[in-house]
Write an enzyme that holds these catalytic residues in place. Structure first.
Site, PDB file in Angstrom:
ATOM      1  N   GLU A   1     -31.476 -59.893  87.400  1.00 57.94           N
ATOM      2  CA  GLU A   1     -30.493 -59.699  86.342  1.00 57.94           C
ATOM      3  C   GLU A   1     -29.231 -59.031  86.880  1.00 57.94           C
ATOM      4  O   GLU A   1     -29.297 -58.095  87.674  1.00 57.94           O
ATOM      5  CB  GLU A   1     -31.073 -58.825  85.223  1.00 57.94           C
TER       6      GLU A   1
ATOM      7  N   GLY B   1     -33.595 -50.079  78.283  1.00 54.89           N
ATOM      8  CA  GLY B   1     -32.662 -49.769  79.362  1.00 54.89           C
ATOM      9  C   GLY B   1     -32.969 -50.559  80.608  1.00 54.89           C
ATOM     10  O   GLY B   1     -33.469 -51.692  80.552  1.00 54.89           O
ATOM     11  N   SER B   2     -32.707 -49.960  81.740  1.00 55.61           N
ATOM     12  CA  SER B   2     -32.833 -50.651  83.020  1.00 55.61           C
ATOM     13  C   SER B   2     -34.280 -50.709  83.488  1.00 55.61           C
ATOM     14  O   SER B   2     -35.138 -49.935  83.052  1.00 55.61           O
ATOM     15  CB  SER B   2     -32.001 -49.945  84.083  1.00 55.61           C
ATOM     16  N   ARG B   3     -34.519 -51.626  84.411  1.00 58.84           N
ATOM     17  CA  ARG B   3     -35.851 -51.733  85.018  1.00 58.84           C
ATOM     18  C   ARG B   3     -36.191 -50.475  85.805  1.00 58.84           C
ATOM     19  O   ARG B   3     -37.332 -49.999  85.773  1.00 58.84           O
ATOM     20  CB  ARG B   3     -35.889 -52.966  85.932  1.00 58.84           C
TER      21      ARG B   3
ATOM     22  N   LYS C   1     -34.038 -38.848  72.670  1.00 60.11           N
ATOM     23  CA  LYS C   1     -33.215 -38.440  73.811  1.00 60.11           C
ATOM     24  C   LYS C   1     -31.968 -39.302  73.764  1.00 60.11           C
ATOM     25  O   LYS C   1     -32.009 -40.501  74.019  1.00 60.11           O
ATOM     26  CB  LYS C   1     -33.974 -38.630  75.118  1.00 60.11           C
TER      27      LYS C   1
ATOM     28  N   CYS D   1     -29.134 -57.616  76.352  1.00 62.09           N
ATOM     29  CA  CYS D   1     -30.352 -57.841  77.132  1.00 62.09           C
ATOM     30  C   CYS D   1     -30.825 -59.284  77.015  1.00 62.09           C
ATOM     31  O   CYS D   1     -31.700 -59.711  77.760  1.00 62.09           O
ATOM     32  CB  CYS D   1     -31.455 -56.881  76.696  1.00 62.09           C
TER      33      CYS D   1
ATOM     34  N   GLU E   1     -38.443 -51.666  77.209  1.00 63.38           N
ATOM     35  CA  GLU E   1     -37.775 -52.975  77.242  1.00 63.38           C
ATOM     36  C   GLU E   1     -36.725 -52.870  78.326  1.00 63.38           C
ATOM     37  O   GLU E   1     -35.798 -52.065  78.230  1.00 63.38           O
ATOM     38  CB  GLU E   1     -37.170 -53.282  75.871  1.00 63.38           C
TER      39      GLU E   1
ATOM     40  N   GLY F   1     -35.110 -47.367  85.226  1.00 68.87           N
ATOM     41  CA  GLY F   1     -35.452 -46.302  84.303  1.00 68.87           C
ATOM     42  C   GLY F   1     -36.771 -46.525  83.610  1.00 68.87           C
ATOM     43  O   GLY F   1     -37.575 -45.596  83.451  1.00 68.87           O
ATOM     44  N   GLY F   2     -37.024 -47.770  83.205  1.00 72.16           N
ATOM     45  CA  GLY F   2     -38.277 -48.078  82.511  1.00 72.16           C
ATOM     46  C   GLY F   2     -39.499 -47.868  83.376  1.00 72.16           C
ATOM     47  O   GLY F   2     -40.498 -47.284  82.931  1.00 72.16           O
TER      48      GLY F   2
END
Length: 529
Positions: free
Chosen positions: A393, A240-242, A183, A301, A264, A244-245
């Site tokens: 973060e 990606g972001s927290r 994706k 990151c 991650e 999204g994860g």
């Protein structure tokens, strides 16, 4: 290379869903080529093709999978200049940085080609049987790692090559024997299509099933959500972001057949400066730290987001030095206007909480594009411990200095940390024994411990760990960089009392592949008698 702006579904082109364009973050101007999100039919077809390809591709010899990965690397190198130019337009990242990222991407592909070709990664184990054992016979057991199934890979915004279409997740999944459906990240679709076309042509050139690779575009999140719920998909790789994860983690866990999601999700990467190091190397640490904080616009990151230093003679000089270096920095181009807006909001929130910046880089003013200024904040340990917002973060060129007054205060902060990708200690070697308790705490909090260095920069190799306890990653036992990344996309299978002819080559007594195996508890490459 002609860009069509539509998804690549095996050897075929996709449909035209929602249209979108991207802007050059350095200028604010639209980048040529309109893109279209994949349609539901595209997602279904990509999943079906991957499912059909899996039985064939997963059973190919490791040498054939290795040759495929090497073909991809060579194809990328052949078009490197054009890809780098397009990535520069879409991300604003300097061409020199992107050239280095291209080299890393090709090195990753060749690393996993080597792993697949050599073959010992499957960790074959052979236990001899004993039919005369009492009270019951001992069976003959042989086990190994085998491919998991089609993998959905999500491209990352901050690494348009190394963590994207042909990045580490794709390379490790393909090396293990799994088809991949990527994706693409909507911030760099042209870069993704260029790499995707080369990967698709490598599939064709190596005479592999077309479902080994597909690429889906998505203006927002709908295509990604549908992809991870497709029944053919057996694992997910995400950087990606927290937000999204964790959303993907919930989706994959709620499926009728739950699947692993290796996300991650970023990290604050604390740096601990111990007293003797500050006393002897303050100026050198400040110089290198400023570079690590602002490298790539602070969008790594592994950027150090928290720096802990002791309150002692010399700490003011260090703070003043670092502040001066941050303050004279030019504006940074961030990856997208959305990232720049989130960064500005985070700085405003931090300031509103009573934590005024002690240094601000040059103000970009009303300049076009996704521009931002660097910022440095300072808090005392007790304030940090009482304000959870300070430990979060902030994606961009900023960091927080935390000044501690005692060893006990420092250890309390360390013990309260969430999971991180890295933790760094700056110390004199003579201090390490005295601070062994700090190192023990940090080994529980991060996947990579660094001594007298800086976390930005992740070496690709066999011993690298780019992972960490939640929320740095969804599974702290895994890594997304280095050869161990392959184990995310494999599962163990044991064969009990099978005849020799029915066993995979990796488990046959004669060891036809010549790989390292554990035979009755001992590592050997010898064939069984």
């Amino acid at each position: 290379m002609e860009l069509k702006g539509i998804s690549l579904i095996g050897f075929h082109d996709g449909g035209k869903g929602v249209a979108f364009r991207v802007d050059n973050p350095a200028t604010g101007q639209p980048v040529e080529t309109q893109y279209y999100s994949a349609t539901p039919a595209d997602v279904e077809k990509a999943g079906a093709l991957a499912g059909e390809a899996f039985p064939v591709y997963s059973n190919l010899p490791g040498k054939e999978r290795g040759a495929f990965l090497r073909h991809i690397a060579a194809a990328l190198e052949g078009e490197a200049s054009a890809i780098v130019k397009r990535a520069n337009l879409e991300t604003g990242l300097p061409e020199l940085r992107l050239q280095g990222e291209m080299a890393r991407t090709c090195n990753q592909l060749r690393l996993f080609a080597q792993v697949a070709e050599e073959g010992s990664w499957v960790e074959a184990r052979l236990d001899s049987g004993d039919p005369g054992r009492k009270p019951s016979p001992k069976p003959v057991l042989r086990s190994m790692f085998k491919p998991l199934g089609p993998v959905a890979v999500f491209g990352a915004s901050n690494f348009p090559l190394a963590f994207s279409v042909a990045g580490g997740d794709t390379a490790s999944a393909l090396a293990a024997g799994n088809p991949v459906i990527v994706k693409a990240h909507p911030a760099h679709p042209g870069t993704s299509e260029m790499v995707g076309q080369l990967l698709r042509e490598s599939v064709r050139a190596c005479k592999l099933p077309e479902g080994v690779f597909s690429l889906l575009f998505d203006a927002k999140v709908e295509v990604g959500m549908a992809l991870v719920q497709h029944p053919a998909v057996k694992a997910v790789g995400f950087t990606g972001s927290r937000t999204g994860g964790t959303a993907l983690m919930k989706l994959t866990a709620a499926r009728p057949e739950p699947i692993p999601c290796y996300a991650e999700m970023g990290s604050v990467n604390p740096i601990f400066i111990l007293p003797e190091a500050l006393k002897k190397r303050a100026a050198a640490i400040a110089a290198s730290l400023q570079n690590s904080i602002t490298l790539g616009g602070g969008q790594f990151c592994t950027k150090p987001g928290i720096v802990l230093l002791p309150q002692q003679n010399g700490d003011k000089g260090f703070v003043d030095d670092l502040s001066e270096r941050i303050g004279r920095g030019a504006p940074h181009t961030l990856l997208t206007s959305g990232i720049a807006a989130h960064y500005a909001a985070a700085l405003k929130q931090r300031t509103a909480g009573g934590n005024a910046a002690i240094a601000l880089g040059e103000d970009p003013g009303q300049s076009a594009g996704a521009k931002a200024r660097a910022a440095l904040f300072l808090a005392e340990a007790q304030s940090f411990l009482s304000d959870p917002q300070l430990s979060q973060e902030v994606f961009g060129p900023t960091s927080l200095l935390v000044r501690y007054q005692s060893r006990e205060e420092m250890l309390k902060i360390a013990e309260g940390l969430e999971g991180h990708l890295t933790a760094t200690v700056h110390a004199e070697e003579s201090e390490l024994a005295e601070y062994a308790d700090l190192l023990e705490i940090l080994s529980r909090k991060a996947g990579r411990l660094i001594f007298n260095g800086y976390p930005t920069g992740v070496e690709v190799g066999h011993a690298m760990v780019h992972g960490g306890p939640f929320p740095a990653t969804s599974d702290g036992r895994s890594t997304s960089v280095g050869s161990r990344a392959i184990f995310r996309f494999a599962r163990l299978v044991s064969y009990q009392d099978f005849p020799e002819a029915a066993l995979p080559d990796e488990l046959k007594a004669g060891n036809p592949l010549g790989i390292w195996r554990m035979v009755d508890g001992k590592m050997t490459r010898e064939a069984l008698a």
